[in-house]
Design an enzyme around this catalytic site. Structure first.
Site, short mmCIF file in Angstrom:
data_model
loop_
_atom_site.label_atom_id
_atom_site.label_comp_id
_atom_site.label_asym_id
_atom_site.label_seq_id
_atom_site.Cartn_x
_atom_site.Cartn_y
_atom_site.Cartn_z
N CYS A 67 -2.72 -2.56 8.96
CA CYS A 67 -3.69 -1.90 7.91
C CYS A 67 -4.05 -0.38 8.15
O CYS A 67 -3.39 1.01 7.66
CB CYS A 67 -4.21 -2.44 6.96
SG CYS A 67 -3.12 -3.90 6.15
N LYS A 83 -6.84 1.28 -3.71
CA LYS A 83 -6.29 0.77 -1.63
C LYS A 83 -6.91 1.88 -1.17
O LYS A 83 -7.42 1.76 0.29
CB LYS A 83 -5.27 -0.08 -2.48
CG LYS A 83 -4.76 -0.07 -0.98
CD LYS A 83 -5.00 -1.06 -0.72
CE LYS A 83 -4.97 -1.76 1.28
NZ LYS A 83 -4.82 -3.26 1.39
N THR A 131 1.35 -1.04 -0.48
CA THR A 131 0.00 0.20 0.36
C THR A 131 0.70 1.07 0.11
O THR A 131 1.92 1.33 1.24
CB THR A 131 -0.92 0.41 0.92
OG1 THR A 131 -1.74 -0.82 1.04
CG2 THR A 131 -1.82 1.43 1.37
C1 UDX Z 1 -7.83 -4.72 6.04
C2 UDX Z 1 -8.87 -4.52 5.51
O1 UDX Z 1 -9.88 -4.73 5.71
C3 UDX Z 1 -8.20 -5.33 3.66
O2 UDX Z 1 -8.73 -5.01 2.85
C4 UDX Z 1 -6.65 -4.62 4.18
O3 UDX Z 1 -6.23 -5.29 2.46
C5 UDX Z 1 -6.04 -5.06 4.80
O4 UDX Z 1 -6.37 -3.34 6.27
P1 UDX Z 1 -7.34 -6.51 8.08
O5 UDX Z 1 -6.01 -5.05 8.65
O6 UDX Z 1 -6.19 -7.94 7.86
O7 UDX Z 1 -7.84 -6.17 6.64
O8 UDX Z 1 -8.31 -6.73 9.23
P2 UDX Z 1 -9.52 -6.54 8.99
O9 UDX Z 1 -11.00 -7.49 8.50
O10 UDX Z 1 -10.81 -5.48 7.91
O11 UDX Z 1 -10.14 -6.09 10.00
C6 UDX Z 1 -9.49 -4.39 10.38
C7 UDX Z 1 -9.89 -3.99 11.98
O12 UDX Z 1 -11.47 -4.00 12.32
C8 UDX Z 1 -10.20 -4.75 13.21
O13 UDX Z 1 -9.07 -4.55 14.71
C9 UDX Z 1 -11.18 -5.37 13.22
O14 UDX Z 1 -12.37 -6.30 15.09
C10 UDX Z 1 -12.09 -4.03 13.49
N1 UDX Z 1 -13.35 -4.02 12.88
C11 UDX Z 1 -13.59 -5.12 11.56
C12 UDX Z 1 -13.99 -3.23 13.47
O15 UDX Z 1 -14.33 -3.33 14.96
N2 UDX Z 1 -15.69 -3.69 13.34
C13 UDX Z 1 -15.79 -3.90 11.86
O16 UDX Z 1 -17.33 -4.43 11.89
C14 UDX Z 1 -15.09 -5.16 11.01
#
Ligand code: UDX
Length: 437
Positions: free
Chosen positions: A260, A204, A121
């Site tokens: 991320c 992204k 990214t």
């Molecule tokens: C994210 C993006 O989804 C992905 O597309 C990108 O490539 C990298 O960043 P990731 O960091 O692995 O992926 O996790 P993700 O499932 O997106 O969750 C991120 C954070 O948001 C977590 O801490 C999760 O607990 C939180 N979250 C997610 C919430 O608090 N509520 C939600 O409804 C969804």
């Protein structure tokens, strides 16, 4: 195809595993020689469902090779993916030193046409800088293309996300680059978004920011729910069923963490400022996310009153389930803040304890949820691992000093928990019996 992936982190390893599984020959490069020698022996440094299986299988049939030599990668591949991390500098700006170094090293080893693809990214316009760097070091004598092909992998389901993507974004400047990437991704049969490099880079940042905005939005709604006695889970369902809004990423909780979202939001605020746009919306998204942890702490304090010498049992340390990653995990800030107030912490996580031990002091790490509950003043849920959803609650009730659960991920039903005799506090949940106590 013969391809190389530079960087053996989450993205690099998953990309290596999946491209090799699709039949390509992949060389995965990292300058961490210790990591590479372990990977050669089949030791995978991270926990990601399905990753080990793919890597072991394709190491065996020689479709994967691990190496520390960029020269080897450049000599043996037509397509070179850059998948290294771009850490944040003090002001939130992405540190692109690594990307520049790699671009230079690729250029210095190039003997014929190569397609260099950014997967990390990166801020918009990085592709342009990579192109210029390669032009300078090849003295404009060798043909090449640069492309942007951002990843959208989620930790915990990264293999599945790679193999079954919602879309594949390809940012290119030439037909040759476009044809190579279209061919490479053909087996996935996913919708393709083919665009220019800058738009691909922006897609992204824009998607991650939008998802983070959804989370902060529902967290803000959860605060209103708490104030008026409404239920955020029902509100989220009510709005999420509207197809224009969608149900995903509307789970209120202790806020987003991980490697991320926090970093990318900072970087996007920073990029925007640099190009003369004040992205106020994202600043507020970030503020709400930070406040969400304080708000959760306040809930614990409001219930336990004095934290000094209280024992708090914590379930879940990773930033989300199905990963051992604790980077920017809300658990870390929450536990440290509780310790600052004099509380003693017992904690359990199915996969993240090894990494958490390196960061957290004076925490008693337990072998399961029941050991966490034994003689604790309350049970706090920070990560929604599946195994926490079905516990023996009668046993939990017996083990806790008082039957109190403070749930930062809304994994239980308030009514059911109250029926079991718990005092249950979620995020923006309807708990009328206790709200006015
Ligand atoms: C994210 C993006 O989804 C992905 O597309 C990108 O490539 C990298 O960043 P990731 O960091 O692995 O992926 O996790 P993700 O499932 O997106 O969750 C991120 C954070 O948001 C977590 O801490 C999760 O607990 C939180 N979250 C997610 C919430 O608090 N509520 C939600 O409804 C969804």
């Amino acid at each position: 195809m013969n391809i190389s992936i530079i960087g053996a982190g989450y993205v690099g390893l998953v990309t290596t595993a999946c491209f090799s599984e699709l039949g390509n020959k992949v060389i995965c490069i990292d300058n961490d020689t210790k990591k590479i020698s372990l990977l050669k022996k089949g030791v995978i440094p991270i926990y990601e469902p399905g990753l080990e299986e793919f890597i072991l299988k394709n190491l065996k049939n020689k479709r994967i090779k691990f190496s520390s030599s960029i020269k080897e990668a450049v000599n043996n591949s037509q397509v070179i993916f850059i998948a290294i991390s771009t850490p944040a500098l003090a002001d939130g700006e992405a540190d692109l030193t690594g990307i520049e170094n790699i671009a230079r090293n690729i250029a210095l080893n190039m003997t014929g046409y190569r397609l260099i693809v950014e997967k990390s990214t990166v801020p918009v316009e990085t592709g342009q800088w990579v192109k210029q760097t390669i032009q300078i070091y090849t003295k404009d004598k060798i043909k090449f293309d640069v492309a942007s092909n951002p990843e959208f992998l989620r930790e915990g389901s990264a293999i599945n996300d790679f193999m079954h993507p919602d879309r594949i974004v390809i940012g290119v400047e030439s037909k040759r680059a476009r044809d190579i990437l279209v061919e490479l991704y053909k087996p996935l049969k996913a919708p393709l978004v083919i665009t220019d490099i800058k738009s691909a880079e922006l897609i992204k940042h824009a998607s991650n920011s939008f998802l983070a905005t959804k989370i902060s939005f529902i967290n803000a709604i959860s605060r209103i729910c708490d104030k008026v006695g409404a239920d955020v889970v029902e509100v989220a369902e009510g709005i999420g069923l509207d197809k224009r809004i969608g149900k995903a990423f509307l789970n209120a909780g202790v806020g987003y963490g991980g490697s991320c979202f926090p970093k990318d939001i900072d970087a996007f605020i920073n990029i925007s400022k640099k190009i003369g746009y004040d992205f106020e919306l994202l600043k507020i998204v970030k503020k709400i996310n930070e406040e969400q942890k304080e708000f959760f702490l306040q809930k614990i304090k409001d219930t336990l009153w004095i934290l000094k010498d209280k024992t708090i049992g914590v379930l879940g340390l990773s930033f989300k389930p199905n990963t051992d990653d604790i980077r920017n995990a809300p658990s870390i800030d929450i536990i440290k803040a509780l310790q600052n107030e004099g509380a003693f912490i017992k904690a359990y996580d199915p996969y993240a304890m090894e990494k958490a031990r390196l960061i957290l002091d004076k925490v008693r790490f337990c072998r399961d949820a029941y050991e966490v509950c034994k003689n604790s003043d309350c049970l706090v849920i920070i990560t929604e691992w599946d195994e926490f959803k079905e516990l023996d609650f009668l046993r939990i009730k017996r083990l806790l000093k008082r039957p109190l659960i403070i749930d930062g991920r809304n994994i239980y039903e308030p009514k059911a928990m109250e029926k079991l005799g718990f005092r249950y506090i979620g995020i923006g949940r309807k708990t009328p019996k206790y709200l006015n106590e």
